[in-house]
Design a protein around this motif. Structure first.
Motif, PDB file in Angstrom:
ATOM      1  N   ASP A   1      -5.790  13.997  -3.686  1.00 13.42           N
ATOM      2  CA  ASP A   1      -5.704  15.312  -4.588  1.00 13.42           C
ATOM      3  C   ASP A   1      -6.161  14.835  -5.799  1.00 13.42           C
ATOM      4  N   GLU A   2      -7.102  15.680  -6.565  1.00 12.10           N
ATOM      5  CA  GLU A   2      -7.600  15.452  -7.780  1.00 12.10           C
ATOM      6  C   GLU A   2      -6.650  15.528  -8.943  1.00 12.10           C
ATOM      7  N   ALA A   3      -5.786  16.498  -8.951  1.00 12.72           N
ATOM      8  CA  ALA A   3      -4.897  16.649  -9.835  1.00 12.72           C
ATOM      9  C   ALA A   3      -3.672  15.711  -9.924  1.00 12.72           C
ATOM     10  N   ALA A   4      -3.537  15.210  -8.697  1.00 11.92           N
ATOM     11  CA  ALA A   4      -2.245  14.084  -8.388  1.00 11.92           C
ATOM     12  C   ALA A   4      -3.003  12.929  -9.167  1.00 11.92           C
ATOM     13  N   CYS A   5      -4.059  12.634  -8.707  1.00 13.76           N
ATOM     14  CA  CYS A   5      -4.851  11.390  -9.096  1.00 13.76           C
ATOM     15  C   CYS A   5      -4.835  11.116 -10.447  1.00 13.76           C
ATOM     16  N   GLN A   6      -5.116  12.168 -11.287  1.00  9.90           N
ATOM     17  CA  GLN A   6      -5.263  12.343 -12.713  1.00  9.90           C
ATOM     18  C   GLN A   6      -3.905  11.952 -13.285  1.00  9.90           C
TER      19      GLN A   6
ATOM     20  N   VAL B   1       0.766  -1.325  -0.026  1.00 12.75           N
ATOM     21  CA  VAL B   1       0.037  -0.119   0.070  1.00 12.75           C
ATOM     22  C   VAL B   1       0.815   1.336   0.049  1.00 12.75           C
ATOM     23  N   ASP B   2       0.699   2.145  -1.026  1.00 15.22           N
ATOM     24  CA  ASP B   2       1.485   3.373  -1.196  1.00 15.22           C
ATOM     25  C   ASP B   2       0.379   4.353  -0.538  1.00 15.22           C
ATOM     26  N   LEU B   3       0.749   5.092   0.544  1.00 19.22           N
ATOM     27  CA  LEU B   3      -0.399   6.100   0.887  1.00 19.22           C
ATOM     28  C   LEU B   3       0.270   7.303   0.594  1.00 19.22           C
ATOM     29  N   CYS B   4      -0.551   8.334  -0.127  1.00 26.76           N
ATOM     30  CA  CYS B   4      -0.189   9.708  -0.516  1.00 26.76           C
ATOM     31  C   CYS B   4       0.784   9.325  -1.722  1.00 26.76           C
ATOM     32  N   THR B   5       0.248   8.402  -2.691  1.00 23.50           N
ATOM     33  CA  THR B   5       1.071   8.236  -3.837  1.00 23.50           C
ATOM     34  C   THR B   5       1.467   9.324  -4.934  1.00 23.50           C
ATOM     35  N   GLY B   6       0.715  10.648  -4.642  1.00 30.55           N
ATOM     36  CA  GLY B   6       1.142  11.823  -5.513  1.00 30.55           C
ATOM     37  C   GLY B   6       1.091  11.132  -7.035  1.00 30.55           C
ATOM     38  N   SER B   7       2.301  11.414  -7.859  1.00 33.97           N
ATOM     39  CA  SER B   7       2.358  10.771  -9.290  1.00 33.97           C
ATOM     40  C   SER B   7       2.276   9.501  -9.378  1.00 33.97           C
ATOM     41  N   GLY B   8       2.378   8.558  -8.455  1.00 35.54           N
ATOM     42  CA  GLY B   8       2.550   7.374  -8.414  1.00 35.54           C
ATOM     43  C   GLY B   8       3.717   6.691  -8.493  1.00 35.54           C
ATOM     44  N   ALA B   9       4.843   7.590  -8.202  1.00 31.98           N
ATOM     45  CA  ALA B   9       6.442   7.177  -8.444  1.00 31.98           C
ATOM     46  C   ALA B   9       6.848   5.552  -7.597  1.00 31.98           C
TER      47      ALA B   9
ATOM     48  N   VAL C   1      -0.895  -2.104 -10.324  1.00 36.98           N
ATOM     49  CA  VAL C   1      -1.265  -1.026  -9.550  1.00 36.98           C
ATOM     50  C   VAL C   1      -2.760  -0.597  -9.835  1.00 36.98           C
ATOM     51  N   HIS C   2      -3.289  -0.479  -8.539  1.00 37.02           N
ATOM     52  CA  HIS C   2      -4.583   0.035  -8.618  1.00 37.02           C
ATOM     53  C   HIS C   2      -4.605   1.090  -7.650  1.00 37.02           C
ATOM     54  N   LEU C   3      -5.163   2.234  -8.361  1.00 37.70           N
ATOM     55  CA  LEU C   3      -5.298   3.844  -7.934  1.00 37.70           C
ATOM     56  C   LEU C   3      -6.763   3.510  -7.002  1.00 37.70           C
ATOM     57  N   VAL C   4      -6.522   4.210  -5.762  1.00 45.22           N
ATOM     58  CA  VAL C   4      -7.706   4.521  -4.860  1.00 45.22           C
ATOM     59  C   VAL C   4      -7.534   6.081  -4.648  1.00 45.22           C
ATOM     60  N   ARG C   5      -8.698   6.707  -5.188  1.00 43.72           N
ATOM     61  CA  ARG C   5      -8.767   8.306  -4.567  1.00 43.72           C
ATOM     62  C   ARG C   5      -9.504   8.179  -3.207  1.00 43.72           C
ATOM     63  N   ALA C   6      -8.978   8.337  -2.193  1.00 41.44           N
ATOM     64  CA  ALA C   6      -9.215   8.527  -0.815  1.00 41.44           C
ATOM     65  C   ALA C   6      -8.477   9.210   0.032  1.00 41.44           C
ATOM     66  N   ASP C   7      -8.906   9.377   1.300  1.00 41.07           N
ATOM     67  CA  ASP C   7      -7.848   9.964   2.383  1.00 41.07           C
ATOM     68  C   ASP C   7      -7.127   8.965   2.728  1.00 41.07           C
ATOM     69  N   ALA C   8      -5.737   9.257   2.925  1.00 37.18           N
ATOM     70  CA  ALA C   8      -4.850   8.119   3.174  1.00 37.18           C
ATOM     71  C   ALA C   8      -4.874   7.885   4.785  1.00 37.18           C
TER      72      ALA C   8
END
Length: 302
Positions: free
Chosen positions: A162-167, A134-142, A181-188
Motif C-alpha cells: 500500500d502506497e500510504a503505508a509505505c510512505q 522478513v516482515d510481510l505486510c509491514t504497515g507502519s513498520g512497527a 531495516v530495508h523497505l520493499v514496496r511489493a506484494d507480500a
C-alpha cells in the motif's frame, strides 16, 4: 450534538490554567460519552501531554495559557467523536518505540506486541551471525522496527504494497533505524524472490478479518479496509498466501510467526502442517487468546 453534550465541552475561560485543572476537565468530558474501548484517564492525560509537548505531566509547566488550553479542548472534542487517539496526536506506541501515525494507515494494536516478541526471540536464538528477518505486510513498520532495535545484529526486510503505508513506514524507518531495516514496496505474496531459502524468520500481521465480519468499534472502522480484510468469507486467502510465501522464503529450520483471528486457529494449523511446516503450534496474545501461529520450516536430512 445536543445541548448537554455541548455544555460538557465548555472550558471555563481563564487567562491561565494548571495542568491539573485541564486534566480533570478532559477526563470528565471523556467519561461523559463512555466511548467503547476508551480509557478516559489515559486518553485525557496523553492528549494533554501531547498539547504541552512533554513526556509526563510531572514535567509539565505550572501554568498553561489560553491558546494551549483551547487546543486541548479541540483534541478532547475530537476524541469524543471516536477519532483514534493516534490520529489526533500523530503518534502511536509499540513496545519500546514511538512511531508516527496518520489516517489511512492501520493503527498497530498492543496485542501484536506478542507477535513481535516471538519473532524477536526466534531471531535472537537462531545460529546466524546476522539473522535475516522478513516482515510481510509491514504497515507502519512497527514489527520490523521492533525486531531491528531489539535484535541489533539482525537485517530486516519490511514488505508492504500500500502506497500510504509505505510512505509512513519509510518515515518511521528513517526516524528510528534506517540502517538495519530495508523497505520493499511489493506484494507480500510474491516478494523477495532473491531471498528464497535465506530468511531465518518470517513474521506477519496480515489482513485476516473474514469478509462476512465487520468491525464494530469506531476506531477499527477508520482503518483502511485493505489492511483489515483477508479475502474470502473466512478471511484466510491472504493468511494462507503468507504461509505459502514464508515456506519459500525460510531457510531450513527458520521460524514463521503470523497473527490471525481467534476463529482461524485450527484452519491455519492444518494449513501450515499441509505446507510442510513442523512444530506447528498456537500462541496467545496479551489477552490470552490464541492469536498467532508459530511454525518451523522443515530441515532436509542429508
Amino acid at each position: 450534538m445536543n445541548r448537554a453534550l455541548n455544555e460538557q465541552l465548555v472550558l471555563p475561560r481563564l487567562a491561565t490554567y494548571t495542568p491539573r485543572e485541564l486534566f480533570a476537565w478532559g477526563r470528565r468530558a471523556l467519561q461523559a460519552v463512555n466511548l467503547e474501548g476508551a480509557h478516559a484517564d489515559q486518553d485525557a492525560r496523553e492528549l494533554l501531554e501531547w498539547v504541552l509537548g512533554c513526556d509526563s505531566l510531572v514535567s509539565a509547566p505550572d501554568q498553561v495559557g489560553a491558546r494551549a488550553a483551547e487546543r486541548y479542548r479541540c483534541a478532547i472534542a475530537s476524541r469524543r467523536t471516536s477519532i483514534p487517539l493516534q490520529h489526533i496526536t500523530g503518534r502511536m506506541y509499540f513496545r519500546m518505540l514511538t512511531l508516527r501515525a496518520e489516517p489511512g494507515v492501520f493503527v498497530v494494536r498492543p496485542e501484536t506486541e506478542m507477535v513481535a516478541q516471538h519473532a524477536i526471540d526466534a531471531a535472537r536464538t537462531c545460529s546466524a551471525d546476522e539473522p535475516v528477518v522478513v516482515d510481510l505486510c509491514t504497515g507502519s513498520g512497527a514489527i520490523a522496527l521492533a525486531v531491528a532495535t531489539e535484535v541489533p545484529a539482525s537485517r530486516v526486510l519490511a514488505v508492504e504494497i500500500d502506497e500510504a503505508a509505505c510512505q509512513l513506514a519509510a518515515r518511521n524507518i528513517a526516524d528510528i533505524e534506517p540502517v538495519r531495516v530495508h523497505l520493499v514496496r511489493a506484494d507480500a505474496l510474491s516478494a523477495l524472490v532473491e531471498y528464497e531459502g535465506r530468511a531465518d524468520v518470517v513474521v506477519s500481521n496480515p489482513p485476516y478479518i473474514p469478509g462476512s465480519a465487520h468491525p464494530t468499534q469506531r476506531e477499527a472502522q477508520l482503518d483502511p479496509p485493505r489492511a483489515l480484510y483477508g479475502g474470502g468469507e473466512d478471511g484466510l486467502v491472504i493468511p494462507r498466501g503468507i504461509m505459502t510465501r514464508a515456506r519459500a522464503l525460510l531457510a531450513p529450520g527458520g521460524t514463521l510467526v503470523m497473527e490471525h483471528a481467534e476463529s482461524q486457529a485450527e484452519d491455519l494449523v492444518a494449513y501450515a502442517t499441509a505446507q510442510g511446516f513442523t512444530n506447528v503450534h498456537m500462541a496467545p496474545d496479551l489477552t490470552g487468546r490464541p492469536r498467532m501461529v508459530i511454525a518451523t520450516a522443515p530441515v532436509v536430512e542429508q
